[in-house]
Design a protein around this motif. Structure first.
Motif, short mmCIF file in Angstrom:
data_model
loop_
_atom_site.label_atom_id
_atom_site.label_comp_id
_atom_site.label_asym_id
_atom_site.label_seq_id
_atom_site.Cartn_x
_atom_site.Cartn_y
_atom_site.Cartn_z
N ASN A 84 0.83 -1.21 0.00
CA ASN A 84 0.00 0.00 0.00
C ASN A 84 0.87 1.26 0.00
O ASN A 84 0.67 2.17 0.81
N LEU A 85 1.80 1.29 -0.91
CA LEU A 85 2.72 2.42 -0.96
C LEU A 85 2.00 3.71 -1.34
O LEU A 85 1.03 3.71 -2.11
N LYS A 86 2.49 4.80 -0.78
CA LYS A 86 1.92 6.12 -1.00
C LYS A 86 2.98 7.04 -1.56
O LYS A 86 4.19 6.82 -1.35
N PRO A 87 2.58 8.10 -2.25
CA PRO A 87 3.57 9.04 -2.79
C PRO A 87 4.52 9.57 -1.73
O PRO A 87 5.69 9.82 -2.02
N GLU A 88 4.03 9.71 -0.51
CA GLU A 88 4.90 10.23 0.55
C GLU A 88 5.94 9.23 1.00
O GLU A 88 6.81 9.56 1.82
N ASP A 89 5.89 8.01 0.51
CA ASP A 89 6.92 7.02 0.79
C ASP A 89 8.12 7.18 -0.15
O ASP A 89 9.13 6.49 0.00
N THR A 90 8.00 8.05 -1.13
CA THR A 90 9.09 8.28 -2.07
C THR A 90 10.32 8.78 -1.34
O THR A 90 10.26 9.78 -0.62
N ALA A 91 11.42 8.07 -1.50
CA ALA A 91 12.66 8.42 -0.80
C ALA A 91 13.76 7.46 -1.25
O ALA A 91 13.50 6.47 -1.94
N VAL A 92 14.97 7.77 -0.83
CA VAL A 92 16.06 6.81 -0.94
C VAL A 92 16.06 5.99 0.34
O VAL A 92 16.07 6.56 1.43
N TYR A 93 16.04 4.69 0.19
CA TYR A 93 16.00 3.78 1.32
C TYR A 93 17.37 3.16 1.55
O TYR A 93 18.03 2.72 0.61
N TYR A 94 17.76 3.12 2.82
CA TYR A 94 19.06 2.59 3.20
C TYR A 94 18.89 1.46 4.20
O TYR A 94 18.09 1.57 5.14
N CYS A 95 19.65 0.39 4.03
CA CYS A 95 19.71 -0.63 5.06
C CYS A 95 20.95 -0.39 5.92
O CYS A 95 21.95 0.15 5.44
N ALA A 96 20.85 -0.78 7.17
CA ALA A 96 21.95 -0.58 8.10
C ALA A 96 22.01 -1.74 9.07
O ALA A 96 20.99 -2.38 9.35
N ALA A 97 23.20 -1.99 9.59
CA ALA A 97 23.37 -3.07 10.57
C ALA A 97 24.56 -2.76 11.45
O ALA A 97 25.45 -1.99 11.08
N ASP A 98 24.54 -3.36 12.63
CA ASP A 98 25.68 -3.22 13.53
C ASP A 98 25.78 -4.49 14.36
O ASP A 98 24.79 -4.91 14.97
N ASP A 99 26.95 -5.12 14.36
CA ASP A 99 27.11 -6.40 15.05
C ASP A 99 27.54 -6.24 16.52
O ASP A 99 27.90 -7.22 17.16
N ARG A 100 27.47 -5.02 17.03
CA ARG A 100 27.63 -4.86 18.47
C ARG A 100 26.27 -5.08 19.13
O ARG A 100 25.25 -5.11 18.47
N ARG A 119 24.36 0.99 0.19
CA ARG A 119 24.06 2.11 -0.69
C ARG A 119 22.55 2.27 -0.76
O ARG A 119 21.81 1.31 -0.70
N GLY A 120 22.10 3.44 -0.90
CA GLY A 120 20.68 3.69 -0.97
C GLY A 120 20.05 3.14 -2.23
O GLY A 120 20.70 3.01 -3.27
N THR A 121 18.78 2.81 -2.12
CA THR A 121 18.01 2.38 -3.29
C THR A 121 16.78 3.27 -3.38
O THR A 121 16.08 3.49 -2.39
N GLN A 122 16.53 3.79 -4.57
CA GLN A 122 15.46 4.77 -4.76
C GLN A 122 14.11 4.07 -4.87
O GLN A 122 13.95 3.12 -5.65
N VAL A 123 13.16 4.57 -4.12
CA VAL A 123 11.77 4.14 -4.23
C VAL A 123 10.94 5.36 -4.61
O VAL A 123 10.98 6.38 -3.93
N THR A 124 10.24 5.24 -5.71
CA THR A 124 9.40 6.34 -6.19
C THR A 124 7.97 5.84 -6.36
O THR A 124 7.74 4.84 -7.05
N VAL A 125 7.05 6.51 -5.70
CA VAL A 125 5.64 6.13 -5.78
C VAL A 125 4.89 7.23 -6.50
O VAL A 125 4.85 8.38 -6.04
N SER A 126 4.31 6.89 -7.61
CA SER A 126 3.59 7.88 -8.42
C SER A 126 2.11 7.90 -8.03
O SER A 126 1.52 6.87 -7.70
N SER A 127 1.53 9.08 -8.10
CA SER A 127 0.11 9.23 -7.72
C SER A 127 -0.79 9.05 -8.94
O SER A 127 -0.34 8.99 -10.06
#
Length: 127
Positions: A84-100, A119-127
């Motif tokens: 149920n993606l919305k236009p406001e979800d449009t952004a560059v998405y980053y994954c992160a982790a820390d083994d501490r 590295r970021g991955t672009q998500v674009t949701v069109s209206s």
């Protein structure tokens, strides 16, 4: 040590995407993991995070009920299923982790506590 993110793209309002983030050089199952996003002109936002113990999970208010984070320990890969993606979800998405060991609510939801970033991955949701 590396995080490799993939799965972004262009989708219509109401559509779905699944982001993947494959880790190498360390084990995600013993790590705090998170997805963050940043839209143009906006501050980075925490989307979903899981503590190192795996006992605590966080979802941002704007994505609760629509996004689900999961992990495949065999593939050493984390996922973010976005429905149920919305236009406001449009952004560059980053994954992160820390083994501490990061298990306090004030820590595992903070981007500054994460050492490894994909590295970021672009998500674009069109209206």
């Amino acid at each position: 040590v590396q995080l490799q993110a993939s799965g972004g793209g262009l989708v219509q309002d109401g559509g779905s995407l699944r982001l993947s983030c494959a880790a190498s050089g360390f084990r995600l199952e013993f790590s705090a993991i998170g997805w963050f996003r940043q839209a143009p002109g906006k501050a980075r936002e925490e989307v979903s995070c899981v503590s190192s113990s795996g006992n605590m999970a966080y979802y941002g208010d704007s994505v609760k009920g629509r996004f689900t984070m999961s992990e495949d320990n065999v593939k050493n890969t984390m996922y973010l299923q976005m429905n149920n993606l919305k236009p406001e979800d449009t952004a560059v998405y980053y994954c992160a982790a820390d083994d501490r060991s990061i298990n306090s609510r004030g820590d595992y939801t903070q981007a500054s506590r994460y050492y490894y970033w994909g590295r970021g991955t672009q998500v674009t949701v069109s209206s």
